[in-house]
Design an enzyme around this catalytic site. Structure first.
Site, PDB file in Angstrom:
ATOM      1  N   ASP A  34       0.876  -1.190   0.000  1.00 57.28           N
ATOM      2  CA  ASP A  34       0.000   0.000   0.000  1.00 57.28           C
ATOM      3  C   ASP A  34       0.901   1.224   0.000  1.00 57.28           C
ATOM      4  O   ASP A  34       2.061   1.148   0.413  1.00 57.28           O
ATOM      5  CB  ASP A  34      -0.909   0.006   1.239  1.00 57.28           C
ATOM      6  CG  ASP A  34      -2.153   0.865   1.039  1.00 57.28           C
ATOM      7  OD1 ASP A  34      -3.266   0.303   0.902  1.00 57.28           O
ATOM      8  OD2 ASP A  34      -2.025   2.117   0.998  1.00 57.28           O
ATOM      9  N   HIS A 176     -19.806  -4.380 -14.716  1.00 60.93           N
ATOM     10  CA  HIS A 176     -20.085  -4.304 -13.280  1.00 60.93           C
ATOM     11  C   HIS A 176     -20.709  -2.945 -12.979  1.00 60.93           C
ATOM     12  O   HIS A 176     -20.067  -2.035 -12.493  1.00 60.93           O
ATOM     13  CB  HIS A 176     -18.778  -4.490 -12.504  1.00 60.93           C
ATOM     14  CG  HIS A 176     -18.971  -4.574 -11.023  1.00 60.93           C
ATOM     15  ND1 HIS A 176     -19.884  -5.413 -10.441  1.00 60.93           N
ATOM     16  CD2 HIS A 176     -18.350  -3.946 -10.009  1.00 60.93           C
ATOM     17  CE1 HIS A 176     -19.811  -5.275  -9.121  1.00 60.93           C
ATOM     18  NE2 HIS A 176     -18.892  -4.396  -8.836  1.00 60.93           N
TER      19      HIS A 176
HETATM   20  N1  APR Z   1      -1.077   2.165  -4.715  1.00 59.96           N
HETATM   21  C1  APR Z   1      -1.434   1.256  -3.787  1.00 59.96           C
HETATM   22  N2  APR Z   1      -2.461   1.404  -2.963  1.00 59.96           N
HETATM   23  C2  APR Z   1      -3.146   2.546  -3.057  1.00 59.96           C
HETATM   24  C3  APR Z   1      -2.837   3.544  -3.995  1.00 59.96           C
HETATM   25  C4  APR Z   1      -1.734   3.327  -4.849  1.00 59.96           C
HETATM   26  N3  APR Z   1      -1.372   4.215  -5.767  1.00 59.96           N
HETATM   27  N4  APR Z   1      -3.726   4.553  -3.839  1.00 59.96           N
HETATM   28  C5  APR Z   1      -4.559   4.200  -2.860  1.00 59.96           C
HETATM   29  N5  APR Z   1      -4.206   2.988  -2.376  1.00 59.96           N
HETATM   30  C6  APR Z   1      -4.806   2.213  -1.287  1.00 59.96           C
HETATM   31  C7  APR Z   1      -5.356   3.068  -0.172  1.00 59.96           C
HETATM   32  O1  APR Z   1      -4.301   3.538   0.662  1.00 59.96           O
HETATM   33  C8  APR Z   1      -6.275   2.082   0.543  1.00 59.96           C
HETATM   34  O2  APR Z   1      -5.604   1.407   1.608  1.00 59.96           O
HETATM   35  O3  APR Z   1      -5.913   1.469  -1.725  1.00 59.96           O
HETATM   36  C9  APR Z   1      -6.648   1.086  -0.563  1.00 59.96           C
HETATM   37  C10 APR Z   1      -8.125   1.054  -0.887  1.00 59.96           C
HETATM   38  O4  APR Z   1      -8.783   0.601   0.229  1.00 59.96           O
HETATM   39  P1  APR Z   1     -10.253   1.094   0.670  1.00 59.96           P
HETATM   40  O5  APR Z   1     -10.370   2.560   0.448  1.00 59.96           O
HETATM   41  O6  APR Z   1     -10.515   0.535   2.014  1.00 59.96           O
HETATM   42  O7  APR Z   1     -11.204   0.442  -0.414  1.00 59.96           O
HETATM   43  P2  APR Z   1     -11.790  -1.071  -0.459  1.00 59.96           P
HETATM   44  O8  APR Z   1     -13.074  -1.100   0.270  1.00 59.96           O
HETATM   45  O9  APR Z   1     -10.722  -2.033  -0.095  1.00 59.96           O
HETATM   46  O10 APR Z   1     -12.128  -1.170  -2.012  1.00 59.96           O
HETATM   47  C11 APR Z   1     -11.091  -1.113  -2.976  1.00 59.96           C
HETATM   48  O11 APR Z   1     -12.374  -2.170  -4.702  1.00 59.96           O
HETATM   49  O12 APR Z   1     -14.603  -2.768  -4.871  1.00 59.96           O
HETATM   50  C12 APR Z   1     -13.637  -1.826  -5.181  1.00 59.96           C
HETATM   51  O13 APR Z   1     -14.913   0.197  -5.303  1.00 59.96           O
HETATM   52  C13 APR Z   1     -13.944  -0.489  -4.571  1.00 59.96           C
HETATM   53  O14 APR Z   1     -12.357   0.669  -5.907  1.00 59.96           O
HETATM   54  C14 APR Z   1     -12.600   0.161  -4.612  1.00 59.96           C
HETATM   55  C15 APR Z   1     -11.650  -1.011  -4.369  1.00 59.96           C
END
Ligand code: APR
Length: 321
Positions: A34, A176
């Site tokens: 992350d 989707h």
């Molecule tokens: N590289 C890696 N991770 C990243 C980046 C990046 N450039 N930018 C953001 N992130 C991380 C964020 O820090 C966060 O921990 O992606 C993660 C996303 O997690 P959540 O916001 O909790 O989202 P989540 O519920 O896991 O869903 C993720 O899946 O179903 C889809 O619509 C949903 O697009 C969303 C994705």
């Protein structure tokens, strides 16, 4: 045999559940990446410390560096931002496209032989972009959506008919989004058409159709239903479970037949687009697309869904991706 290695790009809500489920099934060693410092390290440490209790031997670690995903067999991408109040669809598309572009570059450099499963939304566009940036062959880039949408549809049918959900088979094709296509005609309970069971239950054809239509609509809106209740995020348990079922089929070469977002090359009359269709998932990723006969109405619904995906991809290209 060496253990498989699974990289999770994104350590948010879905990423966390993915890591735990993969560890508990011992599908392989997990590396969670992350951009947020310490987050993946903290989450994975927490999960790893349950190993004694849950009895798993795989390692679960976190990182902020792409080099640690080297040698991954499978990469599951959940990186992205959810839509915030006031954010337009284009704003979200731009934000997540930037993220997926960076992810594709990182994966291409450090895990060039991996199979990649995207979960980030808007799904069909993000899978398309990952494929374009990575240049990976189509069988190694796919998206998760249909397994979840189908599981939701099956759950509603099971509740309605008062049968175990384990006996319900239901399939959802298409993009989707709101235009997804739950295939009513193919929905069954251990082979018995779900519509026939509904008609017997209500002894009224029109009522059975009405009840089925309501389940179809609920399936299409199921993601939004959860968001409305959670208020601060979107569904994460069921998307993670769905992705792990697909991951297992790939890692253990099970060759299960799952709906997945796959690149079409004329199948279903669609050429050059990523859309949710029936596939066989095995050691080579999307091993094949399984075609099935659709009625004129079903084909029209699928075409409508493909048009929505085309529009999304065009929008993304217009925004410079
Ligand atoms: N590289 C890696 N991770 C990243 C980046 C990046 N450039 N930018 C953001 N992130 C991380 C964020 O820090 C966060 O921990 O992606 C993660 C996303 O997690 P959540 O916001 O909790 O989202 P989540 O519920 O896991 O869903 C993720 O899946 O179903 C889809 O619509 C949903 O697009 C969303 C994705």
């Amino acid at each position: 045999m060496a253990r498989k290695k699974i990289a999770l790009i994104g350590g948010g809500q879905i990423g966390g559940v993915l890591a735990q489920l993969i560890a508990m099934r011992q599908l392989g060693d997990v590396v969670m990446y992350d951009i947020v410092e310490d987050l993946p390290q903290g989450k994975t440490l927490d999960i790893a410390e349950a190993a004694r209790v849950d009895g798993f031997d795989v390692s679960v670690t976190g990182t902020n560096s792409y080099k640690d995903i080297a040698g991954s067999d499978l990469v599951i991408v959940t990186a992205g931002l959810p839509r915030k109040p006031g954010m337009s669809r284009d704003d979200l598309l731009t934000t997540n496209a930037k993220i997926i572009k960076a992810v594709a570059e990182g994966v291409k450099e450090y895990a060039p032989n991996s199979i990649v499963m995207i979960i980030s939304n808007p799904l069909d566009a993000m899978v398309t972009l990952f494929k374009k940036v990575s240049g990976f062959p189509a069988n190694r880039v796919l998206g998760q959506a249909g397994v979840l949408d189908s599981s939701r549809f099956a759950t509603f049918i099971a509740w309605e008919l008062g049968v175990s959900v384990k006996d319900v088979n239901a399939m959802v094709l298409g993009g989707h989004g709101d235009t997804m296509v739950p295939l009513v005609r193919y929905a069954n309970v251990n082979g018995i058409p779900a519509m026939e069971m509904l008609e017997r239950k209500y002894k009224d054809k029109a009522k059975a159709v009405e009840v089925m239509n309501a389940m179809v609509e609920r399936t299409k809106m199921a993601g939004g239903e959860v968001v409305k209740l959670l208020k601060t995020g979107s569904a994460f348990y069921s998307p993670a479970s769905s992705a792990v079922a697909m991951a297992q089929s790939i890692l253990l070469d099970e060759k299960r037949l799952f709906p997945a977002c796959a690149l079409l090359n004329g199948e279903f009359g669609i050429n050059g687009y990523y859309v949710g269709v029936t596939t066989v998932l095995g050691a080579n990723g999307v091993e094949r697309v399984v075609e099935l006969s659709l009625s004129a109405e079903e084909q029209a619904a699928l075409d409508n869904s493909v048009n929505a995906v085309k529009k999304l991809v065009e929008d993304m290209e217009r925004l410079g991706f």
